[in-house]
Design an enzyme around this catalytic site. Structure first.
Site, PDB file in Angstrom:
ATOM      1  CD  GLU A 254      -5.557 -14.666   5.382  1.00 57.85           C
ATOM      2  OE1 GLU A 254      -5.093 -15.806   5.299  1.00 57.85           O
ATOM      3  OE2 GLU A 254      -6.108 -14.060   4.435  1.00 57.85           O
ATOM      4  NE  ARG A 256       4.106  -6.112  12.930  1.00 58.90           N
ATOM      5  CZ  ARG A 256       5.070  -6.184  12.032  1.00 58.90           C
ATOM      6  NH1 ARG A 256       5.436  -7.371  11.554  1.00 58.90           N
ATOM      7  NH2 ARG A 256       5.668  -5.106  11.574  1.00 58.90           N
ATOM      8  N   GLY A 271      -1.957 -12.417   4.094  1.00 61.51           N
ATOM      9  CA  GLY A 271      -0.872 -13.051   4.815  1.00 61.51           C
ATOM     10  C   GLY A 271       0.433 -12.278   4.692  1.00 61.51           C
ATOM     11  CB  SER A 274       4.220  -5.467   8.006  1.00 58.97           C
ATOM     12  OG  SER A 274       4.806  -4.681   9.012  1.00 58.97           O
ATOM     13  CB  ALA A 297       0.266 -12.208   0.127  1.00 57.20           C
ATOM     14  CE  LYS A 348       9.956  13.602   0.556  1.00 56.94           C
ATOM     15  NZ  LYS A 348      10.556  14.190   1.799  1.00 56.94           N
ATOM     16  CG  ASN A 363       6.305  -0.187 -14.174  1.00 53.87           C
ATOM     17  OD1 ASN A 363       6.950  -1.093 -14.704  1.00 53.87           O
ATOM     18  ND2 ASN A 363       5.689   0.753 -14.886  1.00 53.87           N
ATOM     19  CB  SER A 364       7.140  -5.970 -13.047  1.00 57.00           C
ATOM     20  OG  SER A 364       6.435  -5.933 -14.279  1.00 57.00           O
TER      21      SER A 364
END
Length: 388
Positions: A254, A256, A271, A274, A297, A348, A363-364
């Site tokens: 869904e 690329r 969706g 990339s 997504a 890295k 981590n929000s």
């Protein structure tokens, strides 16, 4: 040659000639041209490391010499001679795809042709898969080797393909050079016809040349010729697969799949996903996605993922990204899994290239990109990947 034994003797004699070399792959193609510019070449059925008797017969009939990659134009009389040389197999022709193709080409050879294009038949022979693309015919042959699943992405050299293919306006009247579209549209209008251009590009849509068995492609415009769509692949409307890229087996696409990227069995690209390719930005790293991986997504990656990895929705892992490492109990660790102090657990993204069973999340609270062991691997919905 009305007996199989006579045919075998004929093949043996051809192969015994000085300088004869068995090709790695070969096929008959239908070439469309405008002047000296190749518009496209369709190879309905490519033989890869097989059908050596047919290869010998064709090389003999069309007069192809030497063991270097190349092609020759095939006349109707040569097609007829090739078909006649298969006399021993005419009673069971349906078992021999190459003979069926020769018969189809013969039956259609004198059919009315589009006045814009010149149409002829070519026989292409591949001996060295690692040589750069020499011309447009070879470019189309190699792209269709990929789409017909004879080789995985990176299985043969496509160096130089961009320079050899012509930019084409792909229309409902066939391929047309962009500079000729206006004149051809005027002609069509006075015939009560319309010319509809689907896209202008060097690459056509794969489904207009080959439809692999056991795949679903919701939008043909999203898969370029040269894509490798293995059995069980589903490409949803927003999904996209470039040339020299694709899947190894069951996969939900869904997002690329950029040029050069290979997606493993039972993986799911959500969706907006990339995956960084190799065509632009100077990126030379060939990205692969392992079996049973999930990219949520709008996620993405510039590093390869090993078996059973997950990248959470909205998270993009680049080679240069700072990643905070933790164990299953969310304790800081170094790249070797040793316990360390917070702040000493930063690596890295490139250092995690190809590693298995990793979970990447954001981590929000502090915005750190974190990586920890993935507690589970995904299971695709079997109903969506029935191989029929």
């Amino acid at each position: 040659m009305n007996t199989i034994e006579a045919f075998k003797n004929y093949v043996t004699n051809v192969e015994a000639k000085d300088g004869y070399t068995k090709p790695l792959a070969f096929g008959l193609g239908i070439r469309r041209s405008k002047g000296d510019k190749v518009l496209d070449v369709n190879f309905p059925s490519i033989n890869w490391n097989s059908a050596f008797g047919t290869a010998a017969l064709l090389q003999d009939v069309v007069g192809f010499k030497g063991g270097s990659n190349g092609f020759v134009t095939v006349s109707k009389s040569q097609l007829q001679k090739a078909f006649d040389n298969f006399e021993a197999f005419h009673s069971e022709i349906e078992k021999h795809p190459n003979i069926v193709l020769i018969k189809q080409l013969l039956d259609s050879f004198d059919a009315p042709k589009n006045t814009y294009q010149t149409i002829d038949v070519v026989a292409y022979f591949l001996f060295d898969k690692d040589q750069p693309v020499a011309d447009a015919v070879e470019g189309y042959f190699k792209l269709q080797c990929l789409s017909q699943l004879h080789v995985l992405p990176h299985g043969l050299a496509l160096d130089g393909v961009f320079g050899k293919l012509n930019n084409i306006a792909w229309t409902n009247h066939g391929p047309i050079l962009p500079e000729d579209i206006s004149a051809e549209r005027i002609k069509a209008t006075f015939k009560g016809e319309n010319i509809i251009v689907s896209h202008v590009d060097k690459f056509p849509y794969m489904v207009n040349y080959h439809v692999p068995n056991g795949v679903r492609i919701a939008s043909g415009s999203q898969v370029r010729l040269g894509a490798h769509c293995a059995v069980g692949t589903t490409v949803m409307p927003a999904g996209y697969i470039n040339f020299n890229a694709g899947t190894k087996g069951n996969a939900m696409i869904e997002g690329r799949v950029s040029a050069g990227v290979v997606v493993g069995h039972d993986s799911d690209l959500g969706g907006g996903v990339s995956i960084m390719g190799t065509l632009s930005g100077g990126n030379k790293n060939v990205i692969s996605i392992g079996d049973k991986c999930l990219l949520g997504a709008n996620a993405g990656t510039g590093i390869s993922l090993g078996f059973g990895c997950t990248i959470a929705a909205g998270v993009y892992v680049t080679a240069a990204a700072k990643v905070w490492l933790y164990d299953a109990n969310r304790k800081p660790i170094d790249i070797n899994g040793n316990s360390v102090e917070e702040g000493q657990n930063i690596v890295k993204g490139a250092e995690l290239n190809g590693k298995e069973k990793l979970l990447f999340i954001l981590n929000s609270t502090n915005g750190h990109l974190e990586c920890r062991p993935n507690p589970k691997t995904i299971e695709l919905n079997e109903a969506l990947h029935v191989k029929n």
